[in-house]
Design a protein around this motif. Sequence first.
Motif, PDB file in Angstrom:
ATOM      1  N   SER A   6       0.833  -1.202   0.000  1.00 28.92           N
ATOM      2  CA  SER A   6       0.000   0.000   0.000  1.00 28.92           C
ATOM      3  C   SER A   6       0.871   1.257   0.000  1.00 28.92           C
ATOM      4  CB  SER A   6      -0.925  -0.020   1.217  1.00 28.92           C
ATOM      5  OG  SER A   6      -1.700   1.141   1.259  1.00 28.92           O
ATOM      6  N   LEU A   7       1.879   1.275   0.862  1.00 29.44           N
ATOM      7  CA  LEU A   7       2.799   2.413   0.901  1.00 29.44           C
ATOM      8  C   LEU A   7       3.594   2.528  -0.400  1.00 29.44           C
ATOM      9  CD1 LEU A   7       4.053   2.193   4.581  1.00 29.44           C
ATOM     10  CD2 LEU A   7       2.755   4.078   3.562  1.00 29.44           C
ATOM     11  N   LEU A   8       3.921   1.386  -0.986  1.00 28.81           N
ATOM     12  CA  LEU A   8       4.654   1.404  -2.247  1.00 28.81           C
ATOM     13  C   LEU A   8       3.845   2.090  -3.343  1.00 28.81           C
ATOM     14  CD1 LEU A   8       7.032   0.619  -4.063  1.00 28.81           C
ATOM     15  CD2 LEU A   8       5.931  -1.614  -4.378  1.00 28.81           C
ATOM     16  N   ARG A   9       2.560   1.799  -3.401  1.00 26.64           N
ATOM     17  CA  ARG A   9       1.712   2.443  -4.422  1.00 26.64           C
ATOM     18  C   ARG A   9       1.706   3.965  -4.239  1.00 26.64           C
ATOM     19  NH1 ARG A   9      -1.460  -0.495  -7.756  1.00 26.64           N
ATOM     20  NH2 ARG A   9      -3.111   1.058  -7.777  1.00 26.64           N
ATOM     21  N   GLU A  10       1.663   4.420  -2.995  1.00 26.98           N
ATOM     22  CA  GLU A  10       1.728   5.859  -2.736  1.00 26.98           C
ATOM     23  C   GLU A  10       3.103   6.416  -3.088  1.00 26.98           C
ATOM     24  OE1 GLU A  10       0.097   7.555   0.928  1.00 26.98           O
ATOM     25  OE2 GLU A  10      -0.650   5.524   1.357  1.00 26.98           O
ATOM     26  N   LEU A  11       4.151   5.681  -2.705  1.00 25.27           N
ATOM     27  CA  LEU A  11       5.510   6.154  -2.973  1.00 25.27           C
ATOM     28  C   LEU A  11       5.771   6.238  -4.474  1.00 25.27           C
ATOM     29  CD1 LEU A  11       8.167   7.113  -1.787  1.00 25.27           C
ATOM     30  CD2 LEU A  11       8.943   4.723  -1.820  1.00 25.27           C
ATOM     31  N   MET A  52      14.692   9.587   0.776  1.00 28.45           N
ATOM     32  CA  MET A  52      14.455   8.252   0.200  1.00 28.45           C
ATOM     33  C   MET A  52      15.266   7.172   0.906  1.00 28.45           C
ATOM     34  SD  MET A  52      12.178   7.799  -1.990  1.00 28.45           S
ATOM     35  CE  MET A  52      11.006   9.055  -2.387  1.00 28.45           C
ATOM     36  N   ALA A  53      16.435   7.513   1.424  1.00 32.45           N
ATOM     37  CA  ALA A  53      17.272   6.525   2.124  1.00 32.45           C
ATOM     38  C   ALA A  53      16.622   6.073   3.425  1.00 32.45           C
ATOM     39  CB  ALA A  53      18.656   7.105   2.404  1.00 32.45           C
ATOM     40  N   TRP A  54      15.787   6.910   3.993  1.00 27.70           N
ATOM     41  CA  TRP A  54      15.190   6.594   5.285  1.00 27.70           C
ATOM     42  C   TRP A  54      14.193   5.451   5.190  1.00 27.70           C
ATOM     43  CZ3 TRP A  54      14.057  12.353   6.794  1.00 27.70           C
ATOM     44  CH2 TRP A  54      15.273  13.027   6.921  1.00 27.70           C
ATOM     45  N   TRP A  55      13.557   5.278   4.022  1.00 27.40           N
ATOM     46  CA  TRP A  55      12.607   4.178   3.858  1.00 27.40           C
ATOM     47  C   TRP A  55      13.309   2.844   4.088  1.00 27.40           C
ATOM     48  CZ3 TRP A  55       7.390   4.643   2.551  1.00 27.40           C
ATOM     49  CH2 TRP A  55       6.957   5.941   2.247  1.00 27.40           C
ATOM     50  N   GLU A  56      14.385   2.635   3.388  1.00 26.97           N
ATOM     51  CA  GLU A  56      15.133   1.379   3.504  1.00 26.97           C
ATOM     52  C   GLU A  56      15.690   1.224   4.910  1.00 26.97           C
ATOM     53  OE1 GLU A  56      18.450  -1.320   3.554  1.00 26.97           O
ATOM     54  OE2 GLU A  56      18.677   0.853   3.703  1.00 26.97           O
ATOM     55  N   ALA A  57      16.198   2.319   5.482  1.00 24.27           N
ATOM     56  CA  ALA A  57      16.750   2.269   6.839  1.00 24.27           C
ATOM     57  C   ALA A  57      15.674   1.912   7.863  1.00 24.27           C
ATOM     58  CB  ALA A  57      17.390   3.610   7.196  1.00 24.27           C
ATOM     59  N   CYS A  58      14.499   2.445   7.697  1.00 23.24           N
ATOM     60  CA  CYS A  58      13.411   2.148   8.634  1.00 23.24           C
ATOM     61  C   CYS A  58      12.988   0.685   8.528  1.00 23.24           C
ATOM     62  CB  CYS A  58      12.222   3.055   8.360  1.00 23.24           C
ATOM     63  SG  CYS A  58      10.795   2.714   9.409  1.00 23.24           S
ATOM     64  N   ILE A  59      12.902   0.185   7.327  1.00 25.39           N
ATOM     65  CA  ILE A  59      12.436  -1.191   7.120  1.00 25.39           C
ATOM     66  C   ILE A  59      13.484  -2.212   7.555  1.00 25.39           C
ATOM     67  CG2 ILE A  59      11.831  -2.873   5.330  1.00 25.39           C
ATOM     68  CD1 ILE A  59      10.405  -0.461   3.900  1.00 25.39           C
ATOM     69  N   ASN A  60      14.740  -1.967   7.248  1.00 25.14           N
ATOM     70  CA  ASN A  60      15.769  -2.985   7.453  1.00 25.14           C
ATOM     71  C   ASN A  60      16.626  -2.802   8.698  1.00 25.14           C
ATOM     72  OD1 ASN A  60      15.059  -4.457   5.142  1.00 25.14           O
ATOM     73  ND2 ASN A  60      16.185  -3.030   3.857  1.00 25.14           N
ATOM     74  N   GLN A  61      16.391  -1.726   9.444  1.00 24.55           N
ATOM     75  CA  GLN A  61      17.154  -1.482  10.667  1.00 24.55           C
ATOM     76  C   GLN A  61      16.180  -1.140  11.795  1.00 24.55           C
ATOM     77  OE1 GLN A  61      20.168   1.529   9.902  1.00 24.55           O
ATOM     78  NE2 GLN A  61      20.380   0.808   7.804  1.00 24.55           N
ATOM     79  N   ASP A  62      16.684  -1.122  13.002  1.00 22.47           N
ATOM     80  CA  ASP A  62      15.850  -0.767  14.153  1.00 22.47           C
ATOM     81  C   ASP A  62      16.041   0.674  14.595  1.00 22.47           C
ATOM     82  OD1 ASP A  62      14.668  -3.276  14.324  1.00 22.47           O
ATOM     83  OD2 ASP A  62      16.340  -4.054  15.498  1.00 22.47           O
ATOM     84  N   LYS A  63      17.052   1.346  14.006  1.00 18.63           N
ATOM     85  CA  LYS A  63      17.279   2.748  14.339  1.00 18.63           C
ATOM     86  C   LYS A  63      18.122   3.387  13.246  1.00 18.63           C
ATOM     87  CE  LYS A  63      21.534   2.462  17.040  1.00 18.63           C
ATOM     88  NZ  LYS A  63      22.194   2.860  18.265  1.00 18.63           N
ATOM     89  N   LYS A 122       5.685   1.373  10.913  1.00 18.38           N
ATOM     90  CA  LYS A 122       4.668   1.814   9.952  1.00 18.38           C
ATOM     91  C   LYS A 122       4.330   3.287  10.147  1.00 18.38           C
ATOM     92  CE  LYS A 122       0.629   0.217  12.548  1.00 18.38           C
ATOM     93  NZ  LYS A 122      -0.466  -0.741  12.574  1.00 18.38           N
ATOM     94  N   GLN A 123       4.410   3.777  11.381  1.00 20.54           N
ATOM     95  CA  GLN A 123       4.156   5.193  11.636  1.00 20.54           C
ATOM     96  C   GLN A 123       5.337   6.048  11.175  1.00 20.54           C
ATOM     97  OE1 GLN A 123       2.993   6.054  15.657  1.00 20.54           O
ATOM     98  NE2 GLN A 123       2.529   8.184  15.197  1.00 20.54           N
ATOM     99  N   VAL A 124       6.536   5.543  11.335  1.00 18.34           N
ATOM    100  CA  VAL A 124       7.725   6.249  10.870  1.00 18.34           C
ATOM    101  C   VAL A 124       7.671   6.396   9.352  1.00 18.34           C
ATOM    102  CG1 VAL A 124      10.242   6.163  10.661  1.00 18.34           C
ATOM    103  CG2 VAL A 124       9.144   5.514  12.819  1.00 18.34           C
ATOM    104  N   LEU A 125       7.288   5.320   8.664  1.00 13.96           N
ATOM    105  CA  LEU A 125       7.204   5.395   7.199  1.00 13.96           C
ATOM    106  C   LEU A 125       6.193   6.447   6.760  1.00 13.96           C
ATOM    107  CD1 LEU A 125       7.399   1.621   6.242  1.00 13.96           C
ATOM    108  CD2 LEU A 125       9.187   3.356   5.971  1.00 13.96           C
ATOM    109  N   ARG A 126       5.082   6.517   7.454  1.00 17.76           N
ATOM    110  CA  ARG A 126       4.029   7.470   7.082  1.00 17.76           C
ATOM    111  C   ARG A 126       4.448   8.905   7.395  1.00 17.76           C
ATOM    112  NH1 ARG A 126       1.042   8.387   3.662  1.00 17.76           N
ATOM    113  NH2 ARG A 126       0.080   6.381   3.760  1.00 17.76           N
ATOM    114  N   MET A 130       7.165   9.635   4.410  1.00 18.34           N
ATOM    115  CA  MET A 130       6.249  10.159   3.393  1.00 18.34           C
ATOM    116  C   MET A 130       5.886  11.622   3.635  1.00 18.34           C
ATOM    117  SD  MET A 130       4.618   9.322   0.586  1.00 18.34           S
ATOM    118  CE  MET A 130       4.207   7.570   0.554  1.00 18.34           C
ATOM    119  N   ASN A 131       5.377  11.935   4.805  1.00 20.95           N
ATOM    120  CA  ASN A 131       4.950  13.311   5.065  1.00 20.95           C
ATOM    121  C   ASN A 131       6.127  14.288   5.017  1.00 20.95           C
ATOM    122  OD1 ASN A 131       2.468  12.114   5.417  1.00 20.95           O
ATOM    123  ND2 ASN A 131       2.311  12.577   7.587  1.00 20.95           N
ATOM    124  N   HIS A 132       7.244  13.852   5.501  1.00 25.70           N
ATOM    125  CA  HIS A 132       8.456  14.672   5.484  1.00 25.70           C
ATOM    126  C   HIS A 132       8.863  14.977   4.042  1.00 25.70           C
ATOM    127  CE1 HIS A 132      12.105  15.619   8.094  1.00 25.70           C
ATOM    128  NE2 HIS A 132      12.509  15.937   6.888  1.00 25.70           N
TER     129      HIS A 132
END
Length: 173
Positions: A6-11, A52-63, A122-126, A130-132
Amino acid sequence: MSIGHSLLRELEIEGRVTRRFLERVPFERKEFQPSEKSESLGRLAIHLAEIMAWWEACINQDKLDFVDFKPQVIETTEGLLRYYDELYDMACVALKGVKDTDLEKDWSMTYGSEILFTLPKKQVLRTFCMNHLVHHRAQLSVYFRLLDVAVPAVYGPSADDDEVLTIDRINPG
């Protein structure tokens, strides 16, 4: 549909619109600031790509620790687009592979030992991703208007552009 898809479609929409903005950045004016409190045009444009780098960092890392962060030095629109495209592709791959259960886990932004915030991924991604992205793209549109650079259409036509991207035009079917 999973949260990641869902987020991918928006991105896909926001990413393409953002790229259209970055294509128009006049690096010969990279030092322009609308006020002394504002980032320079060049720094704002690079920051927009960096998000854009933050998406991958959020998904694949814990911080994400900003203690050693050094912004990219980019001097041309072509260099900016190469950097952005690489990060955008990484974000899309990460979103395609993430499980909903992984997006429930907490993620933190830190500066060394200082925790700036912790939220579910999921909130960080949004919000943070995204909002940022949308926020800084809007700032860039103000810079463009002040510099008489044509502002790309976003969610509807702009005074300069009527090519509106929709999900069907980006990803038919």
